[in-house]
Design an enzyme around this catalytic site. Structure first.
Site, PDB file in Angstrom:
ATOM      1  N   ASP A  42       0.837  -1.202   0.000  1.00 40.46           N
ATOM      2  CA  ASP A  42       0.000   0.000   0.000  1.00 40.46           C
ATOM      3  C   ASP A  42       0.873   1.253   0.000  1.00 40.46           C
ATOM      4  O   ASP A  42       0.616   2.203  -0.752  1.00 40.46           O
ATOM      5  CB  ASP A  42      -0.914  -0.022   1.230  1.00 40.46           C
ATOM      6  N   GLU A 114      -1.974  -5.440  -3.683  1.00 39.58           N
ATOM      7  CA  GLU A 114      -1.036  -4.631  -2.902  1.00 39.58           C
ATOM      8  C   GLU A 114       0.063  -5.499  -2.297  1.00 39.58           C
ATOM      9  O   GLU A 114       1.236  -5.096  -2.261  1.00 39.58           O
ATOM     10  CB  GLU A 114      -1.787  -3.878  -1.795  1.00 39.58           C
TER      11      GLU A 114
END
Length: 221
Positions: A42, A114
């Site tokens: 992320d 992610e």
């Protein structure tokens, strides 16, 4: 499909294949799982997207860049990319998640993507992760229009009319149907100067107005 197919789609050959396995492993399956890699990915994704936007739009102010980044890193966009990779077919899930269709759940697909980016970063560093993100996001970046992104149909219609010095549209509630917990609102968008009448429906008055505005805008185009 084999993981080698996914590697080809990503454009990155893992030196440490265990990182790839971990990135694809949900906590329902086993340990180590991909939660920590998701956290890392992320951060990598946000940094790379910020850099790409900074380069691509040199004149955009900070607020606009932030809006574009938020759109590109949101769950819906990540899910769209993950589906393009057929990522759900590679995910390692526990029996319960498999039965409940976790492999097609948007949040799970986004998290796994992610995690993959975090794995690439650990495997080969930031340049490798940046290259993967740029490859995956290239089609979206090519079609990215800062002027229209994030604007809803009512805003589009309002700007269209204002640009032609016309009065703003009227939204008239035609009917409210159904029980209180599942009502449907029907709204008409009226533009008297152009003799345009378009209807929309939704589970809230706002949603119905948006749909009616979209229909009116399509008529004007």
């Amino acid at each position: 499909m084999t993981q080698s197919a996914l590697v080809r789609y990503l454009g990155h050959d893992f030196t440490n294949n265990a990182l790839l396995i971990q990135a694809l492993t949900h906590r329902s399956h086993s340990v180590p799982n991909n939660e920590r890699l998701e956290f890392l990915g992320d951060g990598v994704l946000n940094c790379v997207i910020a850099h790409l936007l900074y380069r691509r739009f040199p004149k955009l102010p900070e607020g606009e860049l932030s809006r574009l980044r938020a759109h590109l890193v949101r769950e819906a966009t990540l899910c769209e990319i993950a589906l393009g990779l057929s990522l759900g077919e590679y995910m390692r899930l526990g029996e319960g998640e498999m039965k409940s269709g976790g492999w097609r759940r948007p949040s799970m697909l986004a998290d796994t993507l992610e995690a993959l980016l975090g794995a690439v970063f650990l495997d080969a560093g930031f340049p490798a992760a940046e290259a993967v993100v740029e490859r995956l996001y290239s089609p979206l970046l090519e079609n990215l229009d800062p002027k229209s992104l994030g604007k809803d149909p009512k805003t589009f219609l309002q700007e269209y009319l204002q640009g032609r010095k016309l009065a703003l549209p009227e939204y008239v509630l035609l009917a409210t149907e159904g029980e209180a917990h599942c009502q449907v609102f029907r709204v008409e968008c009226r533009i008297p100067a152009l003799k345009v009448h378009a209807q929309g429906a939704g589970n809230s008055r706002r949603a119905a107005e948006q749909q009616a505005a979209q229909a009116a805008y399509e008529l004007l185009k």
